[in-house]
Design a protein around this motif. Structure first.
Motif, PDB file in Angstrom:
ATOM      1  N   GLN A 212      -8.432   3.604  -7.208  1.00 55.50           N
ATOM      2  CA  GLN A 212      -8.793   4.121  -6.011  1.00 55.50           C
ATOM      3  C   GLN A 212      -8.562   5.186  -5.557  1.00 55.50           C
ATOM      4  OE1 GLN A 212      -9.083   1.352  -3.301  1.00 55.50           O
ATOM      5  NE2 GLN A 212      -8.494   0.139  -5.187  1.00 55.50           N
TER       6      GLN A 212
ATOM      7  N   ASN B 263      -5.427  14.295   2.191  1.00 52.33           N
ATOM      8  CA  ASN B 263      -6.440  14.167   3.160  1.00 52.33           C
ATOM      9  C   ASN B 263      -5.744  15.834   3.469  1.00 52.33           C
ATOM     10  OD1 ASN B 263      -7.225  12.232   2.071  1.00 52.33           O
ATOM     11  ND2 ASN B 263      -7.135  11.415   4.269  1.00 52.33           N
TER      12      ASN B 263
ATOM     13  N   ASN C 157     -17.530   5.626   4.178  1.00 53.70           N
ATOM     14  CA  ASN C 157     -16.589   4.789   4.509  1.00 53.70           C
ATOM     15  C   ASN C 157     -17.243   3.791   5.094  1.00 53.70           C
ATOM     16  OD1 ASN C 157     -14.197   4.073   2.207  1.00 53.70           O
ATOM     17  ND2 ASN C 157     -13.780   5.566   2.699  1.00 53.70           N
TER      18      ASN C 157
ATOM     19  N   ASP D 264      -5.335   9.089   8.043  1.00 57.64           N
ATOM     20  CA  ASP D 264      -5.904   9.361   7.325  1.00 57.64           C
ATOM     21  C   ASP D 264      -7.132  10.253   7.593  1.00 57.64           C
ATOM     22  OD1 ASP D 264      -7.241   7.276   7.085  1.00 57.64           O
ATOM     23  OD2 ASP D 264      -5.887   6.455   5.708  1.00 57.64           O
ATOM     24  N   ALA D 265      -8.295  10.044   8.840  1.00 57.24           N
ATOM     25  CA  ALA D 265      -9.313  10.122   9.171  1.00 57.24           C
ATOM     26  C   ALA D 265      -9.856  11.335   8.963  1.00 57.24           C
ATOM     27  CB  ALA D 265     -10.367   9.393  10.296  1.00 57.24           C
TER      28      ALA D 265
ATOM     29  N   HIS E 126       0.948  -1.079   0.318  1.00 55.04           N
ATOM     30  CA  HIS E 126       0.071   0.144   0.019  1.00 55.04           C
ATOM     31  C   HIS E 126       0.572   0.905   0.111  1.00 55.04           C
ATOM     32  CE1 HIS E 126      -3.688  -2.162   0.513  1.00 55.04           C
ATOM     33  NE2 HIS E 126      -3.239  -2.951   0.558  1.00 55.04           N
ATOM     34  N   SER E 127       0.597   2.740  -0.478  1.00 51.09           N
ATOM     35  CA  SER E 127       0.992   3.584  -0.460  1.00 51.09           C
ATOM     36  C   SER E 127       1.015   4.686   0.781  1.00 51.09           C
ATOM     37  CB  SER E 127       0.673   4.460  -1.497  1.00 51.09           C
ATOM     38  OG  SER E 127      -0.405   5.378  -1.444  1.00 51.09           O
ATOM     39  N   ARG E 128       0.308   4.097   2.109  1.00 52.03           N
ATOM     40  CA  ARG E 128       0.428   5.163   3.028  1.00 52.03           C
ATOM     41  C   ARG E 128       0.629   6.281   1.861  1.00 52.03           C
ATOM     42  NH1 ARG E 128       3.995   4.849   5.712  1.00 52.03           N
ATOM     43  NH2 ARG E 128       6.226   4.344   3.391  1.00 52.03           N
ATOM     44  N   LEU E 129      -0.068   6.645   1.209  1.00 52.11           N
ATOM     45  CA  LEU E 129      -0.210   8.856   0.914  1.00 52.11           C
ATOM     46  C   LEU E 129      -1.330   9.326   1.564  1.00 52.11           C
ATOM     47  CD1 LEU E 129       0.712   8.200  -2.437  1.00 52.11           C
ATOM     48  CD2 LEU E 129       2.192   9.394  -0.948  1.00 52.11           C
ATOM     49  N   SER E 130      -2.275   7.967   2.025  1.00 51.52           N
ATOM     50  CA  SER E 130      -3.748   8.752   2.004  1.00 51.52           C
ATOM     51  C   SER E 130      -3.276  10.454   3.295  1.00 51.52           C
ATOM     52  CB  SER E 130      -4.838   7.902   3.031  1.00 51.52           C
ATOM     53  OG  SER E 130      -4.188   7.333   3.902  1.00 51.52           O
TER      54      SER E 130
ATOM     55  N   TYR F 113      -2.856   2.828  11.584  1.00 45.66           N
ATOM     56  CA  TYR F 113      -2.686   2.404  10.082  1.00 45.66           C
ATOM     57  C   TYR F 113      -3.449   1.208  10.119  1.00 45.66           C
ATOM     58  CZ  TYR F 113      -1.985   1.895   5.448  1.00 45.66           C
ATOM     59  OH  TYR F 113      -2.393   1.936   3.782  1.00 45.66           O
TER      60      TYR F 113
HETATM   61  C1  LIG Z   1     -14.248   1.477   7.252  1.00 43.26           C
HETATM   62  C2  LIG Z   1     -13.175   1.961   6.672  1.00 43.26           C
HETATM   63  C3  LIG Z   1     -12.796   3.398   7.144  1.00 43.26           C
HETATM   64  C4  LIG Z   1     -12.118   4.454   6.103  1.00 43.26           C
HETATM   65  N1  LIG Z   1     -11.645   5.351   6.728  1.00 43.26           N
HETATM   66  C5  LIG Z   1     -10.531   6.107   6.084  1.00 43.26           C
HETATM   67  C6  LIG Z   1     -10.895   7.592   6.211  1.00 43.26           C
HETATM   68  O1  LIG Z   1     -10.682   8.003   7.076  1.00 43.26           O
HETATM   69  N2  LIG Z   1     -10.062   8.681   5.146  1.00 43.26           N
HETATM   70  C7  LIG Z   1      -9.169   7.706   4.034  1.00 43.26           C
HETATM   71  O2  LIG Z   1      -8.339   8.634   3.888  1.00 43.26           O
HETATM   72  N3  LIG Z   1     -10.078   6.605   4.036  1.00 43.26           N
HETATM   73  C8  LIG Z   1     -10.838   5.722   4.089  1.00 43.26           C
HETATM   74  N4  LIG Z   1     -10.541   4.135   3.782  1.00 43.26           N
HETATM   75  C9  LIG Z   1     -10.372   4.245   3.139  1.00 43.26           C
HETATM   76  C10 LIG Z   1      -9.174   2.873   2.522  1.00 43.26           C
HETATM   77  O3  LIG Z   1      -9.511   2.790   3.167  1.00 43.26           O
HETATM   78  C11 LIG Z   1      -8.289   4.549   3.096  1.00 43.26           C
HETATM   79  O4  LIG Z   1      -7.841   4.967   1.941  1.00 43.26           O
HETATM   80  C12 LIG Z   1      -6.686   3.566   2.463  1.00 43.26           C
HETATM   81  O5  LIG Z   1      -6.591   2.556   3.502  1.00 43.26           O
HETATM   82  C13 LIG Z   1      -5.305   4.756   3.205  1.00 43.26           C
HETATM   83  O6  LIG Z   1      -3.903   3.468   2.835  1.00 43.26           O
HETATM   84  P1  LIG Z   1      -3.106   4.075   1.808  1.00 43.26           P
HETATM   85  O7  LIG Z   1      -2.907   5.561   1.332  1.00 43.26           O
HETATM   86  O8  LIG Z   1      -2.295   3.203   1.652  1.00 43.26           O
HETATM   87  O9  LIG Z   1      -4.176   3.378   0.432  1.00 43.26           O
HETATM   88  P2  LIG Z   1      -3.842   3.036  -0.770  1.00 43.26           P
HETATM   89  O10 LIG Z   1      -4.256   0.765  -0.394  1.00 43.26           O
HETATM   90  O11 LIG Z   1      -2.143   2.999  -0.968  1.00 43.26           O
HETATM   91  O12 LIG Z   1      -4.493   3.351  -2.023  1.00 43.26           O
HETATM   92  C14 LIG Z   1      -4.325   4.714  -2.387  1.00 43.26           C
HETATM   93  C15 LIG Z   1      -4.852   5.988  -2.427  1.00 43.26           C
HETATM   94  O13 LIG Z   1      -6.656   5.432  -2.060  1.00 43.26           O
HETATM   95  C16 LIG Z   1      -7.326   6.158  -1.444  1.00 43.26           C
HETATM   96  N5  LIG Z   1      -8.141   5.377  -1.528  1.00 43.26           N
HETATM   97  C17 LIG Z   1      -7.970   3.930  -2.038  1.00 43.26           C
HETATM   98  N6  LIG Z   1      -9.849   3.820  -1.101  1.00 43.26           N
HETATM   99  C18 LIG Z   1      -9.929   4.326  -0.911  1.00 43.26           C
HETATM  100  C19 LIG Z   1     -11.803   4.411  -0.218  1.00 43.26           C
HETATM  101  N7  LIG Z   1     -12.714   3.509   0.004  1.00 43.26           N
HETATM  102  N8  LIG Z   1     -12.318   6.110   0.113  1.00 43.26           N
HETATM  103  C20 LIG Z   1     -11.286   7.051  -0.649  1.00 43.26           C
HETATM  104  N9  LIG Z   1     -10.247   6.949  -1.244  1.00 43.26           N
HETATM  105  C21 LIG Z   1      -9.819   5.387  -0.947  1.00 43.26           C
HETATM  106  C22 LIG Z   1      -7.194   6.835  -0.479  1.00 43.26           C
HETATM  107  O14 LIG Z   1      -6.618   8.407  -0.581  1.00 43.26           O
HETATM  108  C23 LIG Z   1      -5.677   5.940  -0.901  1.00 43.26           C
HETATM  109  O15 LIG Z   1      -4.436   6.319  -0.185  1.00 43.26           O
HETATM  110  C24 LIG Z   1     -11.969   3.908   4.985  1.00 43.26           C
HETATM  111  C25 LIG Z   1     -11.986   2.294   4.984  1.00 43.26           C
HETATM  112  C26 LIG Z   1     -13.464   1.413   5.602  1.00 43.26           C
HETATM  113  C27 LIG Z   1     -13.281   0.321   4.719  1.00 43.26           C
END
Ligand SMILES: Cc1cc2nc3c(=O)[nH]c(=O)nc-3n(C[C@H](O)[C@H](O)[C@H](O)COP(=O)(O)OP(=O)(O)OC[C@H]3O[C@@H](n4cnc5c(N)ncnc54)[C@H](O)[C@@H]3O)c2cc1C
Ligand code: SF4
Length: 514
Positions: free
Chosen positions: A311, A276, A411, A402-403, A268-272, A368
Motif C-alpha cells: 500500500q 499526507n 484514485n 486525507d484528501a 486499517h491503519s488510519r495513518l493517511s 473516513y
Molecule cells: C476513490 C478513492 C479516493 C481516494 N482518495 C484518497 C485520498 O484523497 N487520500 C489518500 O491518502 N488516499 C486516498 N485513497 C486511497 C485509500 O483509500 C486511502 O489511502 C486509505 O483508505 C486511507 O486509510 P488508511 O490510512 O487506514 O489506509 P490503510 O488501509 O491502513 O493503508 C495504509 C496506507 O497505504 C496508503 N494507501 C493505501 N492505498 C492507497 C492508494 N490507493 N493510494 C494511495 N495510498 C494508498 C495510504 O497512505 C494508507 O494510509 C482513495 C481511494 C479511492 C478508491
C-alpha cells in the motif's frame, strides 16, 4: 545582536515534516511563514474535521518550530493582515520585511505548483524551490520508469521499488518466495480475529471550529470539537503507528477488503492523514512495520506485512507518480462522457441502499472510509450510475480527512471512475451486488434484494451493472479483461436482458429516490 532575517521560507499545510533538513538548526537569517487561507478552505467544500485537523496540525507544528528556536510567522484565518491568498501574503511579507530571498518546499499539488512558479516570476528577489524530503520517489520517476509504455502497471513499479529500496527482499528475490499474496489476503470478515479498539485522540479544536464558523467557511460532515480523533502532531502520529504495527498489522492483509456494518475502521491503519501532511514519512512507516513483523512472537504472517508494504511503497508512490505523469489532462478526463449529477444522498447518507448508507454516513461522521468502501461502494455506484467525474472528484476531495489532490485525483479519476480510459486500471472497477454481498454484511439488512436483477426490491447495483456494460459496449467490448462479461450478458435470455435494462433505466431516472 541578532541579524535581520533575509530569507523567507514558506511551509504549506501538508508540509509538516519536522525531519526536513531546513529544521536541523535555527538560523537567525531565516523566517518561516505558515498561513491559514480562504484560498485553501474554499477550493472545494471540505469536511469540517479535515479543515480542523489541518489547522490544528499546522498550529502545533508552528509552536514546535518556535520551541526549537526557529522564527515563525503564523497567519491565522482571522488575522487582519491575512490576504487569504498564498501569493498575496508572500508579496505583502516581502514588501514589509525586506527579505532578500524566498524559498518554498515543492508542493505536491499541480495547482499550488503552478501558483508558486507564477509567483516567483513576479518577485523582485531571488527564489528557490526545495525538495520536501518525504517521498521515496521523485515526481518524474514513474513517468521515466514507464517511458514508451501504454499502460502503467502498478505491479511492475512495485517490484522495482522493492528492489530499489531493498524492502522485504532476500538478495534479488522477494521474501516468502512470492511478490503477491492477494489470494490469501482480501477475505470477508469471518470473526476469527477480534477487531482491536482504535486508538483515537481527543484533540480540542473548539477554538479552530469557532474561527472557521465565524469566517463563514462552508463545510460538510460532523465534528466533536473537543475530541478530534485524528493525529495532529508527530508524537501522536508515532503513537498511532506504534499501535498499528503492534496490534492491528497481524490481520491487516487478510481483512483489508472486508466491510462490516458495525465497524468503520476494521484493521486499517488510519495513518493517511499523518502521512499526507508529512508528520511521518513513508519509509519510517514501512520500517516500523517490517521491524514489528521481524520481532513479533507469535510471528506475523508474510501476507500481512506484504499487503501493508504494497500500500505504501507501491500504491502511494505509484499514485503520486501517476499524478505527475498524467496531469493536467487527468483532471478533465472523462472516458465514458458521463454527465450525471451526484445524487443528493452523497451529502446526507439518506438512501435505502444499506451499503451506500453505511459508507456515506460513516464518511460524514469520521471523514473516513477505507479503500474498498471508497472504490467498490461509493465509487462503484457513481460509475455505474454515470455520474460526471468532476462531481465525483469534488466529493472525494472534500469529504476525506486525507484528501489532497495528488492522491485523491488518480484514485478517483483513474482507479475508480476509469476516466483515463485505462492507463492505470486494466478494467473498470465495477461490480454487481454479488461482490458487495461476498465482502460485507451490508446486504443482510437492506430493503433491496442482492439476488434480484429486476422487479420490486431488486438491488440497483445489479441492473445498473449490466446497463453500464451495455451502454459502453463500443468502448469496452474489446478489453480482454471484460470480454467475458459480454459473453455472459449476450447468452442471457432476451426478455431477461430487456427487463434488466428497463429496471436500470427506471432507477437511473430516479436516482435520488433510491
Ligand atoms: C476513490 C478513492 C479516493 C481516494 N482518495 C484518497 C485520498 O484523497 N487520500 C489518500 O491518502 N488516499 C486516498 N485513497 C486511497 C485509500 O483509500 C486511502 O489511502 C486509505 O483508505 C486511507 O486509510 P488508511 O490510512 O487506514 O489506509 P490503510 O488501509 O491502513 O493503508 C495504509 C496506507 O497505504 C496508503 N494507501 C493505501 N492505498 C492507497 C492508494 N490507493 N493510494 C494511495 N495510498 C494508498 C495510504 O497512505 C494508507 O494510509 C482513495 C481511494 C479511492 C478508491
Ligand atoms: S442489496 Fe444492493 S443496495 Fe443493498 S446493501 Fe446489498 S448491494 Fe447494497
Amino acid at each position: 545582536m541578532r541579524s535581520k532575517p533575509s530569507i523567507l521560507r514558506l511551509i504549506l499545510g501538508d508540509q509538516l515534516n519536522e525531519k526536513h533538513s531546513w529544521f536541523k538548526q535555527p538560523n537567525d537569517d531565516v523566517i518561516y511563514v505558515m498561513m491559514e487561507v480562504r484560498q485553501e478552505t474554499d477550493y472545494t467544500r471540505h469536511h469540517i474535521q479535515k479543515i480542523a485537523a489541518f489547522f490544528s496540525a499546522m498550529r502545533s507544528f508552528a509552536e514546535r518550530l518556535k520551541s526549537l528556536g526557529h522564527q515563525v510567522i503564523y497567519l491565522r484565518l482571522d488575522d487582519p493582515d491575512n490576504r487569504q491568498s498564498i501569493t498575496e501574503n508572500i508579496q505583502y511579507l516581502i514588501e514589509q520585511k525586506n527579505f532578500s530571498q524566498f524559498e518554498y518546499l515543492l508542493p505536491d499539488e499541480f495547482r499550488l505548483d503552478a501558483q508558486l512558479r507564477a509567483l516567483v516570476q513576479t518577485l523582485p528577489i531571488r527564489s528557490q524551490p526545495v525538495d520536501s524530503e518525504h517521498f521515496l520517489t521523485e515526481r518524474q520517476d514513474l513517468a521515466d520508469f514507464f517511458h514508451g509504455k501504454k499502460r502503467y502497471l502498478m505491479e511492475s513499479f512495485y517490484r522495482w521499488m522493492r528492489k530499489q529500496h531493498d524492502i522485504l527482499m532476500d538478495h534479488n528475490n522477494p521474501v516468502g518466495g512470492k511478490w503477491n499474496f492477494d489470494q490469501k489476503n482480501r477475505q470477508a470478515y469471518d470473526h476469527k480475529a477480534p477487531i482491536p479498539s482504535p486508538l483515537l485522540f481527543e484533540n480540542d479544536v473548539s477554538e479552530i471550529i469557532h474561527g472557521i464558523q465565524n469566517e463563514g467557511v462552508r463545510t460538510l460532515g460532523e465534528i466533536q470539537p473537543h475530541q478530534l480523533i485524528w493525529s495532529v502532531t508527530r508524537d501522536q502520529a508515532l503513537e498511532l503507528l506504534d499501535h498499528f504495527v503492534n496490534t492491528v498489522l497481524p490481520a491487516f492483509g487478510t481483512y483489508q477488503d472486508a466491510m462490516l456494518s458495525s465497524n468503520w475502521h476494521l484493521f486499517h491503519s488510519r495513518l493517511s492523514f499523518a502521512l499526507n501532511c508529512k508528520l511521518i514519512d513513508p519509509l519510517e512507516v514501512i520500517q516500523a512495520a517490517v521491524e514489528a513483523w521481524e520481532a513479533q512472537d507469535p510471528p506475523i504472517e508474510i501476507q500481512q506485512i506484504e499487503g501493508f508494504v504494497r500500500q505504501i511503497l507501491g500504491w502511494r508512490e505509484y499514485m503520486r507518480g501517476i499524478y505527475w505523469a498524467l496531469m493536467p489532462k487527468l483532471e478533465s478526463s472523462n472516458f465514458f462522457a458521463h454527465t450525471g449529477d451526484l445524487p443528493s444522498f452523497y451529502w446526507t447518507g439518506s438512501t435505502a441502499m444499506n451499503c451506500m448508507h453505511k459508507a456515506i454516513t460513516q464518511s460524514l461522521q469520521y471523514a473516513y472510509a477505507h479503500h474498498i468502501q471508497r472504490l467498490m461502494i461509493t465509487g462503484n455506484f457513481a460509475l455505474l450510475a454515470g455520474i460526471d467525474p468532476n462531481a465525483v472528484d469534488d466529493w472525494y476531495l472534500g469529504i476525506y480527512i486525507d484528501a489532497i489532490q495528488w492522491v485523491e485525483l488518480p484514485n478517483t479519476r483513474a482507479m475508480s471512475q476509469f476516466s483515463d480510459g485505462g492507463q492505470v486500471a486494466t478494467k473498470p472497477y465495477v461490480s454487481s451486488a454479488r461482490y458487495i454481498h461476498a465482502m460485507s454484511d451490508y446486504c443482510e439488512n437492506c430493503i433491496y434484494d442482492w439476488k434480484k436483477r429486476h422487479g420490486d426490491g431488486s438491488c440497483p447495483f445489479n441492473s445498473l451493472y449490466w446497463d453500464f456494460f451495455e451502454r459502453h459496449r463500443g468502448l469496452l467490448q474489446k478489453n480482454p479483461r471484460v470480454g467475458m462479461m459480454y459473453r455472459t450478458w449476450d447468452r442471457m435470455d432476451r426478455s431477461q436482458r430487456k427487463k434488466i435494462l428497463a429496471q436500470a433505466h427506471a432507477y437511473q431516472n430516479n436516482l435520488n429516490a433510491l
